[in-house]
Each structure stands twice: as C-alpha cells, then as structure tokens.
Design a protein around this motif. Structure first.
Motif, short mmCIF file in Angstrom:
data_model
loop_
_atom_site.label_atom_id
_atom_site.label_comp_id
_atom_site.label_asym_id
_atom_site.label_seq_id
_atom_site.Cartn_x
_atom_site.Cartn_y
_atom_site.Cartn_z
N THR A 22 0.85 -1.03 0.34
CA THR A 22 -0.04 -0.08 0.11
C THR A 22 0.58 1.29 -0.29
O THR A 22 1.06 2.06 -0.65
N TYR A 23 2.10 1.44 0.96
CA TYR A 23 2.53 2.58 0.84
C TYR A 23 3.30 3.02 -0.10
O TYR A 23 3.72 4.08 -0.66
N ARG A 24 4.39 1.30 -1.06
CA ARG A 24 4.71 1.30 -2.41
C ARG A 24 3.89 2.14 -3.68
O ARG A 24 4.16 3.23 -3.87
N ARG A 25 2.27 1.77 -3.44
CA ARG A 25 1.68 1.91 -4.63
C ARG A 25 1.30 3.63 -3.92
O ARG A 25 1.46 4.79 -5.25
N MET A 26 0.77 4.29 -2.76
CA MET A 26 0.84 6.02 -2.32
C MET A 26 1.52 6.31 -2.95
O MET A 26 2.24 7.37 -3.89
N GLU A 27 3.10 5.75 -2.82
CA GLU A 27 4.48 6.62 -3.15
C GLU A 27 4.74 7.10 -4.37
O GLU A 27 5.20 8.07 -5.22
N ALA A 28 3.87 6.07 -5.65
CA ALA A 28 3.76 5.99 -6.85
C ALA A 28 3.13 7.20 -7.28
O ALA A 28 3.49 7.56 -8.48
N GLN A 29 2.06 7.57 -6.53
CA GLN A 29 1.15 8.53 -6.89
C GLN A 29 1.66 9.48 -6.33
O GLN A 29 0.30 10.86 -6.75
N GLY A 30 2.82 9.25 -5.47
CA GLY A 30 2.99 10.52 -5.43
C GLY A 30 2.18 11.45 -3.57
O GLY A 30 2.58 12.90 -3.79
N GLU A 31 1.80 10.71 -3.12
CA GLU A 31 1.02 11.03 -1.98
C GLU A 31 1.72 11.25 -0.93
O GLU A 31 1.87 11.82 0.39
N ILE A 32 2.56 10.06 -0.89
CA ILE A 32 3.83 9.91 0.06
C ILE A 32 5.20 9.83 -0.53
O ILE A 32 5.06 9.72 -1.39
N ARG A 33 6.22 9.88 0.65
CA ARG A 33 7.34 9.57 0.04
C ARG A 33 8.28 8.48 0.77
O ARG A 33 8.01 8.41 1.77
N GLY A 34 9.30 7.66 0.00
CA GLY A 34 9.76 6.09 0.28
C GLY A 34 11.40 7.28 0.96
O GLY A 34 11.91 7.33 0.01
N GLY A 35 12.14 6.52 1.88
CA GLY A 35 13.42 6.57 2.12
C GLY A 35 13.50 6.17 3.35
O GLY A 35 12.68 5.59 3.96
N ARG A 36 15.19 6.97 3.76
CA ARG A 36 15.61 6.00 4.84
C ARG A 36 15.22 8.31 5.43
O ARG A 36 16.73 8.08 5.49
N PHE A 37 14.66 8.54 6.78
CA PHE A 37 14.74 9.86 6.98
C PHE A 37 15.02 9.43 8.56
O PHE A 37 15.69 10.76 8.67
N ARG A 56 13.98 17.44 7.86
CA ARG A 56 14.75 17.75 7.16
C ARG A 56 15.17 19.10 7.97
O ARG A 56 16.44 20.07 8.27
N GLU A 57 14.55 19.57 8.59
CA GLU A 57 14.15 21.48 9.32
C GLU A 57 15.07 20.70 10.54
O GLU A 57 15.52 21.81 10.96
N VAL A 58 14.36 19.51 10.94
CA VAL A 58 14.97 19.25 12.67
C VAL A 58 16.50 19.81 12.22
O VAL A 58 17.10 19.58 13.42
N ARG A 59 16.58 18.80 10.97
CA ARG A 59 18.07 18.34 11.05
C ARG A 59 19.11 18.74 10.87
O ARG A 59 20.43 19.36 11.27
N ARG A 60 18.65 19.85 9.99
CA ARG A 60 19.29 21.66 9.77
C ARG A 60 19.66 22.71 11.53
O ARG A 60 21.14 22.73 11.02
N ASP A 61 18.38 22.54 12.23
CA ASP A 61 18.19 23.19 13.26
C ASP A 61 19.22 22.92 14.14
O ASP A 61 18.98 23.32 15.06
N HIS A 62 19.17 21.54 14.48
CA HIS A 62 19.20 20.41 15.45
C HIS A 62 20.58 20.80 15.94
O HIS A 62 21.97 20.81 15.42
N VAL A 63 20.64 21.19 17.03
CA VAL A 63 22.42 22.04 17.64
C VAL A 63 22.84 19.55 18.33
O VAL A 63 22.04 19.15 18.34
N ALA A 64 24.40 19.66 17.13
CA ALA A 64 24.75 18.31 17.41
C ALA A 64 24.63 17.84 18.80
O ALA A 64 25.26 18.09 19.58
N GLY A 65 24.55 16.34 19.07
CA GLY A 65 24.60 15.81 20.39
C GLY A 65 23.26 16.22 21.73
O GLY A 65 22.96 15.52 21.80
N GLU A 66 22.77 17.16 20.87
CA GLU A 66 21.55 17.49 21.80
C GLU A 66 19.98 16.63 21.43
O GLU A 66 19.81 17.15 19.86
N PRO A 67 19.65 15.85 22.20
CA PRO A 67 18.36 15.43 21.65
C PRO A 67 16.85 16.19 21.56
O PRO A 67 17.45 17.33 22.13
#
Length: 87
Positions: A22-37, A56-67
């Motif tokens: 189901t998720y792969r079909r939704m990805e093919a239709q552009g509803e969701i994205r697949g990957g390693r996030f 992506r925003e959290v990764r960019r703005d996140h202080v390294a090592g701080e959860p």
C-alpha cells in the motif's frame, strides 16, 4: 512517518508486507515519500512530504548531540520503545 519498527508496538495492524504494498502504491501516486529519513532503523520508511520537510528542518537546526525535547505524556514519545534508553 511510518516504518516497521514503529508499528511493532501496535496490536491490531495488518502484516508489514501488506502495508508495504500500500505504501509503495501511495509513493508511486505521489501521496507519500519513501526513503531513509531516520537513521538507526533498518528497512523502508515512508512519510508525507510535509513531514519530510519538517525532518530536514530539524536536522538543519538541531544542535549536534542534543536530542529533541518531547513531553513524557506525549503519545508520540517513543523513548525506550523504538530507541534505546528509558522513557
């Protein structure tokens, strides 16, 4: 966002192989994205495009090592469930 380890705590879910189709079909239709996030988890991960941008925003703005801070009462707080350590 969803991935196999995240669904392991749920009691009433279809088998991952059925959800994966189901998720792969939704990805093919552009509803969701697949990957390693999120690192540290094996297998495919799926997310809505808005969630990918937020990650992506959290990764960019996140202080390294701080959860990130998540309330212990938040049902999405998965500390100790899909991550090592205590809740």
């Amino acid at each position: 966002m969803v991935f196999r380890d995240l669904l392991a705590r749920e009691t009433i879910t279809p088998p991952w192989r059925d959800l994966l189709m189901t998720y792969r079909r939704m990805e093919a239709q552009g509803e969701i994205r697949g990957g390693r996030f999120v690192s540290g988890f094996v297998g495919e991960q799926f997310a809505r495009p808005e969630a990918v941008e937020l990650l992506r925003e959290v990764r960019r703005d996140h202080v390294a090592g701080e959860p990130p801070h998540v309330s212990a009462a938040d049902p999405l707080n998965l500390a100790g469930i899909v991550t090592p350590g205590r809740a």
